[in-house]
Motif scaffolding. Structure first.
Motif, PDB file in Angstrom:
ATOM      1  N   SER A 186     -81.537 -28.168  29.923  1.00 49.26           N
ATOM      2  CA  SER A 186     -80.700 -28.130  28.804  1.00 49.26           C
ATOM      3  C   SER A 186     -81.284 -28.121  27.382  1.00 49.26           C
ATOM      4  N   TRP A 187     -82.578 -28.001  27.598  1.00 50.68           N
ATOM      5  CA  TRP A 187     -83.330 -28.114  26.173  1.00 50.68           C
ATOM      6  C   TRP A 187     -83.316 -26.610  25.648  1.00 50.68           C
ATOM      7  N   THR A 188     -82.989 -26.298  24.239  1.00 52.79           N
ATOM      8  CA  THR A 188     -82.937 -25.263  23.838  1.00 52.79           C
ATOM      9  C   THR A 188     -84.657 -24.846  23.376  1.00 52.79           C
ATOM     10  N   ASP A 189     -84.758 -23.649  22.926  1.00 56.35           N
ATOM     11  CA  ASP A 189     -86.060 -23.491  22.429  1.00 56.35           C
ATOM     12  C   ASP A 189     -86.130 -23.960  21.041  1.00 56.35           C
ATOM     13  N   ASN A 190     -85.213 -23.953  20.195  1.00 51.46           N
ATOM     14  CA  ASN A 190     -85.325 -24.799  19.050  1.00 51.46           C
ATOM     15  C   ASN A 190     -85.677 -26.294  18.994  1.00 51.46           C
ATOM     16  N   GLU A 191     -84.850 -26.845  20.214  1.00 50.76           N
ATOM     17  CA  GLU A 191     -85.395 -28.345  20.388  1.00 50.76           C
ATOM     18  C   GLU A 191     -86.725 -28.426  20.815  1.00 50.76           C
ATOM     19  N   VAL A 192     -87.268 -27.514  21.708  1.00 46.78           N
ATOM     20  CA  VAL A 192     -88.674 -27.665  22.179  1.00 46.78           C
ATOM     21  C   VAL A 192     -89.754 -27.646  20.878  1.00 46.78           C
ATOM     22  N   ALA A 193     -89.385 -26.532  20.167  1.00 43.49           N
ATOM     23  CA  ALA A 193     -90.154 -26.404  18.966  1.00 43.49           C
ATOM     24  C   ALA A 193     -89.948 -27.692  18.095  1.00 43.49           C
ATOM     25  N   SER A 194     -88.885 -28.177  17.646  1.00 44.49           N
ATOM     26  CA  SER A 194     -88.745 -29.356  17.088  1.00 44.49           C
ATOM     27  C   SER A 194     -89.581 -30.492  17.616  1.00 44.49           C
ATOM     28  N   LEU A 195     -89.737 -30.720  18.744  1.00 47.09           N
ATOM     29  CA  LEU A 195     -90.425 -31.700  19.232  1.00 47.09           C
ATOM     30  C   LEU A 195     -91.970 -31.724  19.200  1.00 47.09           C
ATOM     31  N   LEU A 196     -92.254 -30.274  19.195  1.00 46.95           N
ATOM     32  CA  LEU A 196     -93.626 -30.221  19.283  1.00 46.95           C
ATOM     33  C   LEU A 196     -94.280 -30.006  17.867  1.00 46.95           C
ATOM     34  N   ASP A 197     -93.390 -30.033  16.862  1.00 38.62           N
ATOM     35  CA  ASP A 197     -93.511 -30.461  15.228  1.00 38.62           C
ATOM     36  C   ASP A 197     -93.745 -31.549  14.723  1.00 38.62           C
ATOM     37  N   ARG A 198     -93.654 -32.676  15.769  1.00 38.26           N
ATOM     38  CA  ARG A 198     -93.665 -34.008  15.346  1.00 38.26           C
ATOM     39  C   ARG A 198     -95.209 -34.610  15.269  1.00 38.26           C
ATOM     40  N   ALA A 199     -95.440 -35.370  14.540  1.00 34.16           N
ATOM     41  CA  ALA A 199     -96.754 -35.851  14.161  1.00 34.16           C
ATOM     42  C   ALA A 199     -97.609 -36.441  15.311  1.00 34.16           C
ATOM     43  N   ILE A 200     -96.863 -36.621  16.393  1.00 34.18           N
ATOM     44  CA  ILE A 200     -97.578 -37.079  17.690  1.00 34.18           C
ATOM     45  C   ILE A 200     -98.548 -35.885  18.278  1.00 34.18           C
ATOM     46  N   PHE A 201     -98.274 -34.646  17.896  1.00 27.18           N
ATOM     47  CA  PHE A 201     -99.086 -33.786  18.042  1.00 27.18           C
ATOM     48  C   PHE A 201    -100.067 -33.019  17.152  1.00 27.18           C
ATOM     49  N   ASP A 202    -100.998 -32.517  17.373  1.00 23.73           N
ATOM     50  CA  ASP A 202    -101.896 -31.859  16.397  1.00 23.73           C
ATOM     51  C   ASP A 202    -101.391 -30.566  15.942  1.00 23.73           C
ATOM     52  N   SER A 203    -101.980 -30.157  14.880  1.00 23.51           N
ATOM     53  CA  SER A 203    -101.561 -28.794  14.160  1.00 23.51           C
ATOM     54  C   SER A 203    -101.769 -27.873  15.382  1.00 23.51           C
ATOM     55  N   PRO A 204    -100.771 -26.680  15.190  1.00 23.38           N
ATOM     56  CA  PRO A 204    -101.013 -25.731  16.297  1.00 23.38           C
ATOM     57  C   PRO A 204    -102.401 -24.947  16.262  1.00 23.38           C
ATOM     58  N   LEU A 205    -102.707 -24.206  17.070  1.00 19.84           N
ATOM     59  CA  LEU A 205    -104.009 -23.578  16.973  1.00 19.84           C
ATOM     60  C   LEU A 205    -104.062 -22.421  18.018  1.00 19.84           C
ATOM     61  N   PHE A 206    -104.149 -21.217  17.505  1.00 18.46           N
ATOM     62  CA  PHE A 206    -104.055 -20.198  18.503  1.00 18.46           C
ATOM     63  C   PHE A 206    -102.861 -20.167  19.456  1.00 18.46           C
ATOM     64  N   GLY A 207    -101.876 -20.497  18.961  1.00 20.62           N
ATOM     65  CA  GLY A 207    -100.470 -20.490  19.701  1.00 20.62           C
ATOM     66  C   GLY A 207    -100.698 -21.773  20.599  1.00 20.62           C
ATOM     67  N   ARG A 208    -101.430 -22.752  20.588  1.00 22.06           N
ATOM     68  CA  ARG A 208    -101.624 -23.939  21.364  1.00 22.06           C
ATOM     69  C   ARG A 208    -101.455 -25.045  20.754  1.00 22.06           C
ATOM     70  N   ILE A 209    -100.906 -26.261  21.352  1.00 16.96           N
ATOM     71  CA  ILE A 209    -100.981 -27.378  20.673  1.00 16.96           C
ATOM     72  C   ILE A 209    -100.970 -28.667  21.562  1.00 16.96           C
ATOM     73  N   ARG A 210    -101.530 -29.756  21.372  1.00 11.58           N
ATOM     74  CA  ARG A 210    -101.706 -30.754  22.210  1.00 11.58           C
ATOM     75  C   ARG A 210    -101.382 -32.260  21.534  1.00 11.58           C
ATOM     76  N   PHE A 211    -101.482 -33.327  22.182  1.00 14.37           N
ATOM     77  CA  PHE A 211    -101.135 -34.604  21.835  1.00 14.37           C
ATOM     78  C   PHE A 211    -102.515 -34.780  20.866  1.00 14.37           C
ATOM     79  N   HIS A 212    -102.194 -35.569  19.588  1.00 14.10           N
ATOM     80  CA  HIS A 212    -103.012 -35.943  18.861  1.00 14.10           C
ATOM     81  C   HIS A 212    -104.123 -37.031  19.265  1.00 14.10           C
ATOM     82  N   GLN A 213    -103.670 -38.039  20.059  1.00 13.18           N
ATOM     83  CA  GLN A 213    -104.616 -38.968  20.573  1.00 13.18           C
ATOM     84  C   GLN A 213    -104.507 -38.803  22.304  1.00 13.18           C
ATOM     85  N   ARG A 214    -105.623 -38.883  22.875  1.00  2.87           N
ATOM     86  CA  ARG A 214    -105.814 -39.026  24.199  1.00  2.87           C
ATOM     87  C   ARG A 214    -105.149 -40.008  24.976  1.00  2.87           C
TER      88      ARG A 214
END
Length: 332
Positions: A186-214
């Motif tokens: 049920s999640w839309t692309d915009n909702e996925v992008a909104s989640l990945l834009d939160r501060a819990i993730f690092d800034s994107p790099l080469f089209g990839r993103i990861r959690f800020h803290q292991r």
């Protein structure tokens, strides 16, 4: 990542040592239609000869804040930077305050509560804060707090169980994990992008993103398992996820999920109590390096020490992996 970037630069955009240093080495036979990977660069030749030449590129990265900078930052916000940093060090929170926004987040808690809480309490506070929409206008948030939390929990579990940290951003082609494959349909692309834009993730790099803290990944994966248990995950299945049972019926903790197991054991639930018993039998020293052992009952911690003594009683010397912050919390 800076080393990966440097290696990529040296391989694909190596400088021609015979030129003024501005041109890129490329064989005359190279065709524009030929894959870039087919071009043998100066660095590739060096690697094939068993040596690596010093790179001619300088890679710059933003360094994490040090204590002096944090103290200055807090002073500028009208609070005692010295007292804040002393409390920060005492609670082993320096690794969690590498960015200015991290300092602001913990400063707000420190001022409101008059100090810092336990490790799990601070990690939970960090998760809740970093999952908020970055915009001041929360009415524009595409996700409810429950959606953003459940989405982050799901992605954390995906990363831990797949043993891969990077997620691909929506609309990019990458061999990284695809968040849409883990999140509800049920999640839309915009909702996925909104989640990945939160501060819990690092800034994107080469089209990839990861959690800020292991550690955030590990903690949220434990919360994911707790959610599964409340939705009727059987005790047998939980045991199979976290442990391997040998033919001799001896339990062995799965190394890749050791920290997740520690965090799950620190939760307040019947399932967590059961996992604590398995940990005591399989690897009682686990809490010397993971989780928040200050959340464990004192009687249980005493039983862990008894189990450790019994396990190594026939040895004159043994080496046990210890994390100082975890050991301090164990003795708290």
């Amino acid at each position: 990542r800076s080393q990966e970037d440097l290696s990529l630069f040296d391989t694909l955009l190596a400088f021609d040592s015979q030129s003024s240093g501005e041109s890129i080495s490329s064989p005359a036979s190279h065709s524009p239609l030929e894959p870039v990977g087919a071009v043998e660069t100066r660095s590739a030749k060096a690697l094939s000869n068993g040596r690596r030449e010093k790179s001619q590129a300088n890679v710059l990265a933003i360094a994490p804040l040090n204590l002096a900078q944090i103290e200055m930052f807090v002073d500028e916000h009208g609070e005692s930077g010295k007292r804040f940093c002393e409390d920060l060090v005492a609670h082993f929170l320096e690794p969690l305050t590498r960015r200015p926004l991290d300092v602001k987040k913990y400063l707000r808690y420190w001022v409101d509560k008059g100090g810092f809480g336990g490790h799990m309490e601070m990690l939970e506070y960090s998760v809740r804060h970093e999952l908020k929409e970055s915009s001041e206008n929360t009415e524009l948030d595409l996700l409810t707090p429950e959606q953003s939390r459940q989405g982050a929990i799901t992605l954390a579990a995906t990363a831990m169980l797949c043993r891969r940290r990077d997620f691909a951003l929506p609309g990019t082609s990458s061999d990284a994990l695809q968040p849409r494959e883990s999140l509800p349909d049920s999640w839309t692309d915009n909702e996925v992008a909104s989640l990945l834009d939160r501060a819990i993730f690092d800034s994107p790099l080469f089209g990839r993103i990861r959690f800020h803290q292991r550690e955030t990944e590990e903690y949220l994966t434990a919360r994911w398992l707790d959610w599964l248990v409340t939705n009727n995950l059987s005790t047998k299945s939980l045991k199979q996820v976290l442990f391997q049972e040998l033919p001799s019926q001896q339990l062995v903790l799965r190394p890749a999920l050791a920290s997740v197991t520690a965090w799950f054991s620190c939760l307040d639930s019947d399932a967590a109590k059961q996992v604590r018993g398995w940990v005591r039998d399989a690897e009682p020293e686990l809490f010397f390096r993971a989780g928040d052992p200050s959340k464990l009952p004192l009687v249980y911690r005493q039983s862990l020490l008894d189990a450790i003594i019994e396990s190594y009683s026939d040895r004159e010397f043994t080496r046990i992996e210890v994390d100082r912050p975890a050991l301090t919390r164990f003795a708290h």
